[in-house]
Motif scaffolding. Sequence first.
Motif, PDB file in Angstrom:
ATOM      1  N   GLN A  72     -28.357  -1.543  -4.675  1.00 46.10           N
ATOM      2  CA  GLN A  72     -28.793  -0.534  -3.728  1.00 46.10           C
ATOM      3  C   GLN A  72     -29.200   0.693  -4.560  1.00 46.10           C
ATOM      4  N   GLU A  74     -30.864   3.473  -4.093  1.00 49.10           N
ATOM      5  CA  GLU A  74     -30.649   4.843  -3.628  1.00 49.10           C
ATOM      6  C   GLU A  74     -29.206   5.269  -3.879  1.00 49.10           C
ATOM      7  N   LEU A  75     -28.251   4.386  -3.567  1.00 46.95           N
ATOM      8  CA  LEU A  75     -26.841   4.686  -3.780  1.00 46.95           C
ATOM      9  C   LEU A  75     -26.549   4.864  -5.267  1.00 46.95           C
ATOM     10  N   THR A  77     -28.581   5.680  -7.690  1.00 47.75           N
ATOM     11  CA  THR A  77     -29.214   6.907  -8.193  1.00 47.75           C
ATOM     12  C   THR A  77     -28.389   8.130  -7.825  1.00 47.75           C
ATOM     13  N   THR A  78     -27.911   8.168  -6.573  1.00 44.87           N
ATOM     14  CA  THR A  78     -27.092   9.296  -6.124  1.00 44.87           C
ATOM     15  C   THR A  78     -25.799   9.379  -6.920  1.00 44.87           C
TER      16      THR A  78
END
Length: 306
Positions: A72, A74-75, A77-78
Amino acid sequence: MHRPIKKAVFPVAGLGTRFLPATKAIPKEMLTVVDRPVIQLAVDEAREAGIEHFIFVTGRNKGVIEDHFDRQFELETTLKLRGKSVELSILDADLPKAGQTSFTRQQEPLGLGHAVLCARNIVGNDPFALLLPDMVMHSQPGCLRQMMDVYEKHGSNIVASEEVTWDTVHRYGILSPGENWGNTFEIDRMVEKPKREEAPSNKIISGRYILQPEIFAEIDQQKPGAGGEIQLTDAMIRLMDRQKFYGMMFDGATYDCGDKIGFLAANVAMALERQEIAGPFVEALKGVLAASSHPEARKLAEKLKN
């Protein structure tokens, strides 16, 4: 030399009606024991036993299981931007390598035997493990690792077993033990959900199997039984005419996470094993028991005080 077991099948197409409304939108296999989904616990067990190919037999609304075993971005990267290196390492450790997962659909709810048959073309002509994720088998080493040790000695087909009280044998597939070697025994016959007086023992089939590929031909010929379902046990009974089956008494604790009580018990047991939360969790449990209106809970709270 027995052919190695490198593939495992996970039937995850069930509707999870016993956990409604929670499972209306979330697959029951994604319900968490502390912070790990039930299906992840089964995969952890398989990976520890040397499994390299994880085959999931899914159904409608089970896409989140496939997403769970994918990246995932996006997760991730965050988490990187926030310096959450521990969380990132946990996600990375749980992620199967490229090409290690396969997903196939069971398009109709026709029973466990039918679910296993849906994996036939992916398994091919190899022996394989079958893990029912609802049954959380908790031990060190894991149940499937224990079964692999038996397989290395005997080969053929292995079924995990444990003993239940005689008044509950009618709920399970029951094994009749023959010659035994400590925790392992040859299976003389199997009986599906017998009456107490007809049960050959109180040793049950407990949700873990190592099976030879010839089981697929037996399932394919199997006629639907009770409830219109194709039963795996019936196919195994027929295969016993040609191949040996062995039972292995599982050394550990089993929690039926398809049942509310088993699911809650699994959460308590595994929380108490987590060093970072066990102490605070015990104190929280004491408070819950003391505040409960249930008389047995209050009694237990008083005992804990003393």
